[in-house]
Design an enzyme around this catalytic site. Structure first.
Site, PDB file in Angstrom:
ATOM      1  N   LYS A 146      44.608  34.404  46.810  1.00  0.00           N
ATOM      2  CA  LYS A 146      43.657  34.618  45.469  1.00  0.00           C
ATOM      3  C   LYS A 146      44.662  34.949  44.800  1.00  0.00           C
ATOM      4  CE  LYS A 146      39.356  36.260  43.082  1.00  0.00           C
ATOM      5  NZ  LYS A 146      38.353  37.049  43.504  1.00  0.00           N
ATOM      6  N   SER A 166      33.394  35.229  43.221  1.00  0.00           N
ATOM      7  CA  SER A 166      34.674  34.004  42.470  1.00  0.00           C
ATOM      8  C   SER A 166      36.143  34.183  43.076  1.00  0.00           C
ATOM      9  CB  SER A 166      35.338  35.643  41.680  1.00  0.00           C
ATOM     10  OG  SER A 166      35.908  36.895  41.737  1.00  0.00           O
ATOM     11  N   SER A 213      32.075  38.852  45.326  1.00  0.00           N
ATOM     12  CA  SER A 213      32.692  37.689  45.542  1.00  0.00           C
ATOM     13  C   SER A 213      34.093  37.035  46.389  1.00  0.00           C
ATOM     14  CB  SER A 213      34.729  37.959  44.112  1.00  0.00           C
ATOM     15  OG  SER A 213      33.490  38.035  43.410  1.00  0.00           O
TER      16      SER A 213
END
Lengths: 478, 475, 93
Positions: free
Chosen positions: B72, B147, B171
């Site tokens: 990420k 997210s 997330s």
């Protein structure tokens, strides 16, 4: 209110100080970067001091110990648990956009210091990080930022509003300076910003029950300015109130060049620091063991040192007190008397050396006078190599150049003349050249004795041993 | 091939790290329309793969030896762009490495790129990214969740078998559920936050995203470590989660929801939940009904605390020292323009909420109260775990939804996290795994465990995956 | 929330919203606060605030220096700098 010589035009000043002290740790409060004044700009900046994204603070336990030491020295409560908060505001030298500080759970609470017999209470002392430094005079339309200072540990010492005059404020500030330098937790150097002072000043009528509205004066960076800034502010507030206006609660800046305080530009909106507990740090419980450990290693405090000097060196209370007012002076004394006579050393430090320091407004550390060299000076006085008068000249020379005392004395032929035969020859010559005065003396004008002494000194450029001169003259004239 | 098969092949020298990397890089290119990546590191990845192949002996026993991974873009990578999907950091190259990516490197994985996400991890649909939304591999008109949407899409589309994510309010788990894969949010403090760009420091936690519990356990073995650079990191003896998969934890008491019908969960999700309960029953576990009502107020607390911390955490983005700076006539304009132009709408909204709840006069009414709710939720879980080993509940209210979803409820997006947030507030570990399909779209369900019960979570999920196939489905 | 409050909030946050969009921003914020305000129905008297879930204490490091001077790199990557400093528009005291 009992005795009151602190009233000004019938107004009672009420003062509290917030003193920021830079702690002398090896590293910063939350980063392992070096904590050092005066290095090349932006070279002591860790990722953490830059406030880079994703980096995290870790508490320096050295700063914790120094905070505890201050608490112990001021008979304060040491927190059982201290908590760090974030104080949010934007400024170019504040890299994270917040300062990590302690709002509700400071490391030290409710201390007290004795300022010439008066107790001034300390509300709290808390640990926080310093900001970087902005400078505005390098470019016309731009400022620059140096982050070397970013993250340096500070102890902010907040007094209660117990102070009643500018002079008292200076005495309190000096007392704090004395404590932190004795504890060796800070060099307390105001010119370098290691100790900084803000003053909260208000005035009231002596019989008022509540304090007046206060102004906070920032940016006072010497003992002298503290007194001047506060006095200016008191007079300003008296003028405001006596003209029927109100004092505004505001922050004012002291301008030492114009010797005035002025309001900092009021912003469109009031700042709101939005304090909250810093989620990157955890509460710190201060154990009894840790407090004991710090206490066991606590440096000698001024009162203890004074007592010890009186006992070991047979000094009187006044002399020992003067020597201990400033730790560097007391340390200097102890260094000098390793080889030199204590009484004479005390006399010379308190007298001539202090006079030079005061005249030039610098500290002992900043001067060129070193303990070992000063010790030689005293020894030369003790063993009659030089006279007290010559010693003053030698000290002046040391003050100017820092030159070795032995070299000065030898180089300039300053050794005292204590050779009886040599002095006798000189005296005989003078008496022979001044027969009329000799006669006058012998016929009863005894005041002329001083004239003969003066002539001998003149002839020897002051190097004659005065005791011996007296003795020989008396023998020859009587 | 799943993670375990790939790793076995690498260990048996049936496939090289370079071949695996080339394959991942090719898939990433083929599926570039998913917009799952912000950065690709082809050259670096191939070089590193060759290095690993040359030094094969050093990597054979490593938990992630030879395996391509996607990180990420919230984890700082030394010398490599890290954007957090924000214009503010569009060209930011950190001079330091996050502990998570460092640990993954040390475990032998090969980073092929950095994945797309909601800007500064604020969002539940991956639509707030400055680099555009990520598409759901199951249906490109739908969102992958957020997210960590890029990391979830990357694994769901089989570009890599493992990826890293972060979970502040769901997330990891929500996109895992919406993409039909497995994801674990560890106990707060198990994985170091050093070098992970902060959103809400007291809840942010990095965790593994993968197709199955097995791969999650291997990745967690790599990610978890005590780190003295993170003061909130827990100092514990390390656990071998992969080994833990074969342990027998016996028959468990599992907490299930009483009155689920009142939470606004869709029929499909409820149906899948009920059938998963049957599987747990078949595995010998028993249920205790729990009243979840109080936990649903977690969302109020979350939307105070997370914005409060983010408003402060994002103050460092001011255009002075790094990152985006707008042209400005003076300092005050520089701040305003830099931040107004550098942050997207959702981030700005949360900063404003955060500033509000912390400001003088509102602190007690909002921030302090929210922290009390947080305590209440933690206490409630503590109470639950006196009785049960695990809590079992759906991960999301519904399945993947369309981009730019219109809703009569202005807070619909925030409610997306209703079922995931309580674990973040309490700091508990929670794990989502696929448990059904409807309309050809995956559904997820989650376990919440007691503190540091990751071994039990992974073991239980693994045992379920041994008797189900949901995690094997690919788009 | 009114426009004055919003403007104060924008100032504190160093953000800017065009005059014509301010009503919309207020509405959005108010919607969120409507959800948040459901907290007010809870009886929370018996709960102490919780800052950090693990409630760890006493994490610190020893006072030892680690020199990681990255002056050149930091300055080079900053939006504006000279050889020694970060450069910003004039700070008006």
């Amino acid at each position: 209110m009992a005795q009151n010589d602190t009233l000004i035009n019938g107004w009672q000043p009420v003062i509290g100080l917030e003193i920021h002290v830079q702690l002398q740790t090896n590293t910063k409060l939350f980063s392992p970067a070096k904590n050092q004044f005066g290095e090349e700009a932006n070279t002591l900046v860790d990722l953490i001091d830059m406030g880079l994204p994703g980096v995290l603070p870790v508490l320096n336990d050295g700063a914790v110990k120094q905070g505890i030491a201050f608490g112990l020295a001021t008979n304060a409560e040491i927190a059982k648990t201290m908590v760090f908060d974030r104080k949010n505001y934007f400024y170019p030298d504040l890299p994270k956009g917040y300062q990590i500080t302690q709002l509700h759970y400071p490391i030290v609470k409710n201390g007290v210091v004795d300022v010439e017999g008066k107790q001034v209470r300390i509300h709290q002392a808390h640990l926080e990080e310093d900001a970087g430094k902005s400078m505005h005079d390098i470019y016309d339309s731009e400022s620059v930022v140096d982050l070397n200072r970013s993250g340096v540990p500070l102890l902010e010492i907040v007094s209660e509003p117990d102070i009643r005059s500018a002079q008292e404020a200076v005495k309190y500030l000096k007392k704090i300076h004395q404590i932190i330098t004795y504890l060796d937790i800070s060099d307390g150097d105001m010119s370098q910003g290691s100790m900084r002072c803000d003053a909260n000043v208000s005035i009231m009528q002596p019989d008022d029950k509540e304090f007046g509205i206060r102004a906070e004066i920032k940016n006072i960076n010497s003992f002298r300015f503290v007194e001047k800034a506060i006095n200016f502010e008191i007079k300003r507030q008296i003028k405001v109130l006596e003209s029927g206006d109100k004092v505004e609660q505001e922050t004012r800046l002291y301008d030492s060049i114009k010797d005035e305080t002025r309001s900092m530009r009021t912003k469109e909106f009031a700042n709101d620091y939005r304090y909250f507990p810093c989620p990157d740090l955890v509460p710190y419980e201060i154990s009894k063991d840790l407090v004991k450990k710090v206490n066991d290693n606590l440096s000698e405090l001024p009162e203890e040192k004074q007592k010890r000097l009186m006992e070991t060196h047979n000094l009187n209370e006044y002399d020992a007190g003067v020597l201990c007012a400033d730790k560097s002076t007391a340390d200097f004394f102890e260094e000098v008397v390793k080889e030199a006579d204590a009484e004479l050393t005390a006399k010379w430090i308190i007298g001539d050396l202090n006079a030079l320091l005061n005249k030039n407004d610098i500290s002992l550390k900043e001067s060129k006078v070193e303990a070992a060299n000063f010790s030689k000076l005293i020894q030369n006085i003790s063993d009659n190599t030089i006279s007290g008068k010559i010693a003053k000249d030698v000290l002046d020379e040391v003050w100017q150049s820092g030159e070795d005392v032995a070299k000065i004395i030898e180089g300039q032929g300053m050794q005292q003349i204590s050779d009886e035969g040599e002095l006798e020859k000189i005296i005989d010559k003078i008496l022979a050249e001044n027969t009329s005065q000799v006669e006058a003396y012998k016929s009863g004008k005894e005041k002329l004795f001083g004239f003969f002494v003066g002539q001998v000194m003149k002839a020897t450029q002051g190097k004659a041993n005065p005791g011996l001169v007296n003795q020989l003259l008396k023998k020859k004239l009587n | 091939m799943n993670f375990q098969e790939i790793r076995n092949n690498f260990r048996d020298k049936k496939v090289s790290a370079k071949e695996l990397t080339e394959e991942s890089l090719k898939k990433a290119k083929d599926k570039s329309d998913l917009n799952a990546f912000i950065s690709h590191f082809e050259e670096y990845a191939l070089e590193r793969a060759s290095y690993i192949d040359t030094n094969f002996d050093q990597y054979i026993d490593k938990p992630l030896g030879g395996i391509p991974i996607a990180h990420k873009d919230i984890f700082c990578t030394d010398g490599r762009k890290t954007t957090c999907a924000s214009k503010m950091l569009e060209n930011f190259v950190p001079p330091y490495e996050s502990t998570v990516t460092k640990n993954c490197n040390n475990a032998g994985s090969i980073m092929i790129g950095k994945t797309n996400m909601d800007e500064f991890a604020m969002g539940s649909s991956n639509e707030t990214s400055f680099f555009g939304p990520v598409k759901n591999p199951w249906d490109d008109s739908l969102v992958p969740g957020g997210s960590s949407g890029g990391s979830a899409a990357c694994v769901a589309a089989d570009i890599t078998t493992i990826s890293t994510g972060t979970d502040t309010g769901g997330s990891i788990r929500q996109p895992a559920a919406l993409c039909g894969i497995t994801g674990l949010k560890p106990t707060y403090g198990l994985v170091s936050r050093w070098g992970m760009i902060a959103f809400c420091s007291s809840m942010d936690q990095a965790g593994p995203i993968a197709r199955d519990a097995f791969a999650c356990s291997a990745l967690l073995n790599a990610m978890a470590s005590y780190d003295d650079k993170d003061s909130t990191c827990s100092k514990r003896e390390s656990v071998d989660y992969e080994k833990g998969l074969s342990k027998d934890f016996g028959k468990l008491k599992i907490g299930v929801l009483k009155g689920v019908e009142n939470l606004g969960i869709s029929e499909e999700v409820l149906k899948a939940y009920e059938s998963s309960k049957k599987i747990l029953e078949q595995l010998g576990h028993s249920f205790v009904e729990l009243d979840f009502t109080e936990l649903s107020s977690g969302i109020c607390s979350y939307y105070v605390i997370a914005p409060a911390e983010c408003s402060s955490n994002l103050s460092r983005f001011d255009g002075i020292k790094y990152g985006y700076r707008s042209e400005a006539k003076n300092l005050s304009e520089l701040y305003l323009k830099t931040r107004a132009e550098g942050f997207g709408d959702e981030v700005q909204k949360r900063i404003l909420i955060g500033s509000y709840v912390l400001s003088a006069g509102f602190y007690d009414a909002y921030y302090r109260k929210a922290q009390k709710v947080r305590r209440m939720i933690k206490s409630k879980f503590d109470e639950f775990f006196m009785d049960v080993d695990l809590v079992f509940l759906p991960t999301t209210l519904d399945q993947a939804f369309e981009m730019n979803r219109e809703s009569s409820d202005p807070n619909r997006m925030y409610k997306e996290d209703l079922l995931t947030i309580p674990a973040n507030l309490a700091g508990l570990p929670a794990m989502s795994l696929p448990n059904g399909f409807s309309k050809n779209l995956p559904i997820g369900v989650q376990f919440v465990g007691n503190y540091f019960s990751e071994e039990l979570l992974l073991n239980t999920a693994h045992k379920m995956q041994e008797v189900t196939d949901w995690h094997k489905m690919t788009p | 929330m009114n426009k004055i409050e919003l403007k104060n909030l924008l100032f504190l946050s160093r953000l800017r919203v065009n005059e014509e969009d301010q009503d919309k921003t207020i509405e959005k914020l108010q919607n969120t606060f409507e959800m948040i305000d459901q907290m007010n129905d809870l009886d929370l008297d018996k709960f102490e605030p919780l800052n950090n879930p693990l409630e760890l204490t006493n994490v610190s490091r020893s006072d030892k220096e680690k020199n990681r001077n990255k002056k050149e790199e930091f300055l080079e990557k900053s939006p504006k700098s000279d050889e020694d400093y970060f450069v910003v528009p004039k700070i008006v005291e």
